[in-house]
Design a protein around this motif. Structure first.
Motif, mmCIF file in Angstrom:
data_model
loop_
_atom_site.group_PDB
_atom_site.id
_atom_site.type_symbol
_atom_site.label_atom_id
_atom_site.label_comp_id
_atom_site.label_asym_id
_atom_site.label_seq_id
_atom_site.Cartn_x
_atom_site.Cartn_y
_atom_site.Cartn_z
ATOM 1 N N LEU A 128 0.828 -1.208 0.000
ATOM 2 C CA LEU A 128 0.000 0.000 0.000
ATOM 3 C C LEU A 128 0.860 1.255 0.000
ATOM 4 C CD1 LEU A 128 -2.872 -1.050 2.420
ATOM 5 C CD2 LEU A 128 -3.107 -0.444 -0.002
ATOM 6 N N ALA A 129 1.985 1.212 0.669
ATOM 7 C CA ALA A 129 2.891 2.365 0.680
ATOM 8 C C ALA A 129 3.394 2.663 -0.737
ATOM 9 C CB ALA A 129 4.064 2.102 1.622
ATOM 10 N N LEU A 130 3.658 1.611 -1.510
ATOM 11 C CA LEU A 130 4.091 1.803 -2.895
ATOM 12 C C LEU A 130 2.964 2.369 -3.752
ATOM 13 C CD1 LEU A 130 6.218 -1.419 -3.513
ATOM 14 C CD2 LEU A 130 7.051 0.912 -3.184
ATOM 15 N N VAL A 131 1.749 1.912 -3.507
ATOM 16 C CA VAL A 131 0.593 2.445 -4.235
ATOM 17 C C VAL A 131 0.495 3.950 -4.020
ATOM 18 C CG1 VAL A 131 -1.911 2.425 -4.480
ATOM 19 C CG2 VAL A 131 -0.676 0.267 -4.166
ATOM 20 N N GLU A 132 0.620 4.392 -2.774
ATOM 21 C CA GLU A 132 0.532 5.822 -2.472
ATOM 22 C C GLU A 132 1.695 6.582 -3.090
ATOM 23 O OE1 GLU A 132 -2.063 7.326 -1.280
ATOM 24 O OE2 GLU A 132 -2.976 5.337 -1.154
ATOM 25 N N GLN A 133 2.878 6.010 -3.067
ATOM 26 C CA GLN A 133 4.056 6.681 -3.599
ATOM 27 C C GLN A 133 3.951 6.927 -5.097
ATOM 28 O OE1 GLN A 133 7.723 4.671 -2.641
ATOM 29 N NE2 GLN A 133 8.983 6.007 -3.932
ATOM 30 N N TYR A 134 3.346 5.974 -5.812
ATOM 31 C CA TYR A 134 3.321 6.056 -7.268
ATOM 32 C C TYR A 134 1.929 6.283 -7.848
ATOM 33 C CZ TYR A 134 8.088 4.305 -6.873
ATOM 34 O OH TYR A 134 9.412 4.162 -6.555
ATOM 35 N N ARG A 135 0.963 6.616 -7.037
ATOM 36 C CA ARG A 135 -0.427 6.697 -7.486
ATOM 37 C C ARG A 135 -0.588 7.567 -8.735
ATOM 38 N NH1 ARG A 135 -5.202 5.403 -5.235
ATOM 39 N NH2 ARG A 135 -4.197 4.893 -3.240
ATOM 40 N N GLN A 136 0.073 8.708 -8.778
ATOM 41 C CA GLN A 136 -0.109 9.626 -9.913
ATOM 42 C C GLN A 136 0.453 9.073 -11.223
ATOM 43 O OE1 GLN A 136 2.469 13.178 -10.012
ATOM 44 N NE2 GLN A 136 3.461 12.389 -8.155
ATOM 45 N N PHE A 137 1.290 8.019 -11.122
ATOM 46 C CA PHE A 137 1.951 7.491 -12.319
ATOM 47 C C PHE A 137 1.325 6.203 -12.840
ATOM 48 C CE2 PHE A 137 5.291 9.714 -9.838
ATOM 49 C CZ PHE A 137 5.598 10.712 -10.751
ATOM 50 N N ILE A 138 0.306 5.685 -12.179
ATOM 51 C CA ILE A 138 -0.233 4.364 -12.536
ATOM 52 C C ILE A 138 -1.742 4.414 -12.682
ATOM 53 C CG2 ILE A 138 1.665 3.115 -11.443
ATOM 54 C CD1 ILE A 138 -0.104 2.672 -9.003
ATOM 55 N N ASP A 139 -2.283 3.390 -13.343
ATOM 56 C CA ASP A 139 -3.733 3.273 -13.529
ATOM 57 C C ASP A 139 -4.316 2.113 -12.728
ATOM 58 O OD1 ASP A 139 -3.857 5.291 -15.689
ATOM 59 O OD2 ASP A 139 -2.681 3.811 -16.793
ATOM 60 N N MET A 140 -3.475 1.135 -12.394
ATOM 61 C CA MET A 140 -3.939 -0.066 -11.719
ATOM 62 C C MET A 140 -2.754 -0.750 -11.052
ATOM 63 S SD MET A 140 -4.608 -2.152 -15.276
ATOM 64 C CE MET A 140 -5.233 -3.627 -14.507
ATOM 65 N N PRO B 75 7.698 3.206 -12.401
ATOM 66 C CA PRO B 75 6.564 4.046 -12.811
ATOM 67 C C PRO B 75 6.957 5.458 -13.211
ATOM 68 C CG PRO B 75 6.062 2.862 -10.777
ATOM 69 C CD PRO B 75 7.523 2.665 -11.041
ATOM 70 N N VAL B 76 7.960 6.027 -12.542
ATOM 71 C CA VAL B 76 8.359 7.398 -12.848
ATOM 72 C C VAL B 76 9.027 7.467 -14.219
ATOM 73 C CG1 VAL B 76 9.747 9.363 -12.102
ATOM 74 C CG2 VAL B 76 8.588 7.944 -10.398
ATOM 75 N N SER B 77 9.958 6.563 -14.486
ATOM 76 C CA SER B 77 10.689 6.588 -15.757
ATOM 77 C C SER B 77 9.765 6.414 -16.953
ATOM 78 C CB SER B 77 11.765 5.507 -15.771
ATOM 79 O OG SER B 77 12.757 5.761 -14.803
ATOM 80 N N ILE B 78 8.843 5.472 -16.872
ATOM 81 C CA ILE B 78 7.986 5.202 -18.037
ATOM 82 C C ILE B 78 7.077 6.395 -18.337
ATOM 83 C CG2 ILE B 78 5.929 4.143 -16.970
ATOM 84 C CD1 ILE B 78 6.278 1.897 -19.133
ATOM 85 N N ASN B 79 6.822 7.206 -17.313
ATOM 86 C CA ASN B 79 6.023 8.416 -17.509
ATOM 87 C C ASN B 79 6.880 9.626 -17.861
ATOM 88 O OD1 ASN B 79 2.941 8.198 -16.700
ATOM 89 N ND2 ASN B 79 4.055 6.810 -15.350
#
Length: 495
Positions: free
Chosen positions: A18-30, A220-224
């Motif tokens: 869940l911590a990773l979800v919050e960290q990268y939320r803006q960069f992912i869809d699912m 997630p950051v790099s691909i965006n």
């Protein structure tokens, strides 16, 4: 339909996931919850993970044979899937949006329960030992019903296997699927998911240890922020850089930021290849009109070209190829890029009255030697293979010497500027130094074309002795600006 970015969660606890979800939320869809990675005591609570994540979730329990960590029997795996679907909520956002079932996993009751509550089935095949062929037929076979998604993943042996994947993907029109090649050769399949027609591309958070993941997933950051995947469509023009190992190139950051700034619908991707012929075949299959060429292909690319510029011909090395009206044309932007970088570093207009050492005799050294001659410098070429040093030196009436301790005095006499052009000092051998026999006096200006690491062992030694030093990032920038104009017709530095 835009390709969705899915963050793969492989932590041992739900809290860490869940911590990773919050960290990268803006960069992912699912997200994909890899239940095979959870500690046994964590599996008791994962049913409520979709509600906690507040994103569409894939439930996956991957066997070790398919690249996962699950070692228990199929009965235990079935139980985990059943737990994930149990007590389904009337609000579909609180349920798993997808479950990933391998092709050979027959679970009629689980599948029936999934469909009853709107959970889509991803039917997958993984091959960790080589390529898969017959992709169109496999996609149709995997999709037992029209609401299922086919997922095919394999570990390519080379770039040619990835080229075949792109070729076969063109025959999958009208199907819903995800196709991906794993490992470093497969990186284009992740960045160019929209060109493959994939509905999902997978990303992974950086390893806490700093090691690259073996499956070649981007973060997630790099691909965006480097590849701008959310702006890419099947119509986006592709450019790229090819070489081997191509593990530390910063060229994508330079080119892709230019496309965004100048509103050009294009993406620039790394293409690791075993040969330049493989890279050109991939480019032709995917309609790539321009490639940057780096180590070790700058010389071997020449026989594959229909035309080369006068400068590339004189240098005997090419770092840029462009396809125009069906013909590949070769250019060299290294020489001009290096000239601008070196003169900026030295704060001079030329190299008159300076004696220069050039370490190496490969493709980059050829461009450097050409530039040194143009800047009116006198040079000596040092190389471990004396024949290569001699042949390059003769082109410009330079001196030459074997690169070893026996040539220390010659190196000292050509030490106003020392230019290191080899890959010695790069990963995976960052502690190597091509002139470890030489003691810097502090009066030398030392330029190393390597830019990753930022300071090689040679540069650190030179700096410690009081020398002026520079890595090769400035050369990378300036030669890339020239490549960018060849690719797009637009000056990179124009606002």
């Amino acid at each position: 339909m835009r390709t969705k970015i899915c963050l793969v969660l492989t932590e041992p606890s739900l809290k860490e996931d869940l911590a990773l979800v919050e960290q990268y939320r803006q960069f992912i869809d699912m997200v994909e919850l890899r239940a095979d990675c959870l500690l046994p005591e964590e599996r008791i609570h994962f049913r409520h993970f979709p509600e906690m994540a507040k994103l569409p979730c894939i439930l996956t329990v991957r066997r070790k044979s398919d690249g996962g960590r699950f070692l228990e029997g199929e009965g235990s795996r079935t139980t985990i899937f059943a737990q994930g679907l149990a007590f389904a909520d009337t609000d579909p956002k609180k349920n798993f949006a997808y479950i990933d079932l391998e092709e050979d996993l027959e679970l009629p009751s689980i599948e029936e329960a999934a469909r009853a509550f709107g959970t889509k089935i991803i039917r997958s095949v993984h091959n960790m030992n080589g390529p898969l062929t017959g992709i169109p037929q496999m996609v149709k076979r995997l999709r037992r019903t029209k609401d299922e998604i086919a997922k095919i993943a394999f570990m390519p042996r080379n770039l040619s296997d990835v080229t075949q994947l792109f070729r076969e993907a063109k025959k999958c029109y009208g199907e819903e699927y995800t196709l991906l090649a794993m490992g470093p050769y497969g990186l284009p399949s992740r960045i160019l998911a929209s060109h493959l027609g994939s509905c999902i591309t997978y990303v992974l958070a950086p390893s806490k240890s700093g090691q690259e993941n073996s499956l070649g997933q981007l973060d997630p950051v790099s691909i965006n922020e480097i590849y701008h995947i959310r702006q890419n469509t099947s119509e986006t023009k592709i450019f790229g850089v090819t070489g081997n190992p191509l593990s530390a190139t910063l060229s994508p950051q330079i080119h892709n930021s230019g496309y965004v700034r100048q509103h050009i619908d294009a993406v620039y991707v790394p293409l690791r290849a075993e040969s330049i012929e493989e890279a050109i075949s991939f480019a032709e299959e995917t309609d790539i009109p321009g490639l940057s060429v780096t180590f070790p292909f700058k010389e071997t690319v020449l026989p594959n070209l229909d035309q080369i510029s006068a400068e590339a011909g004189e240098i005997g090395a090419c770092n840029t190829i462009i396809k125009t009206e069906g013909a590949w044309q070769g250019y060299n932007t290294d020489a001009k890029g290096f000239e601008r970088a070196l003169l900026g570093f030295l704060n001079r207009k030329d190299l008159k009255k300076l004696r220069v050492s050039i370490i190496g005799a490969g493709g980059v050294a050829r461009a450097v030697a050409h530039a040194v001659k143009e800047m009116k410098g006198k040079a000596c070429i040092f190389n471990r293979t004396p024949e290569k040093a001699r042949d390059l030196a003769r082109l410009y009436n330079f001196k030459w010497a074997v690169l070893d301790a026996g040539s220390r005095s010659i190196l000292e006499s050509y030490s106003d500027v020392i230019i290191q052009t080899t890959n010695v000092g790069m990963s995976p051998q960052p502690d190597e130094d091509p002139i470890d026999f030489y003691a810097f006096s502090g009066s030398e200006a030392v330029y190393d074309v390597i830019y990753h690491p930022e300071k090689t062992r040679m540069l650190r030694r030179a700096e410690h002795a009081g020398c002026r030093i520079s890595n090769g990032y400035s050369m990378l920038q300036y030669q890339a600006y020239l490549q960018y104009k060849l690719f797009t017709g637009i000056d990179y530095e124009n606002n």
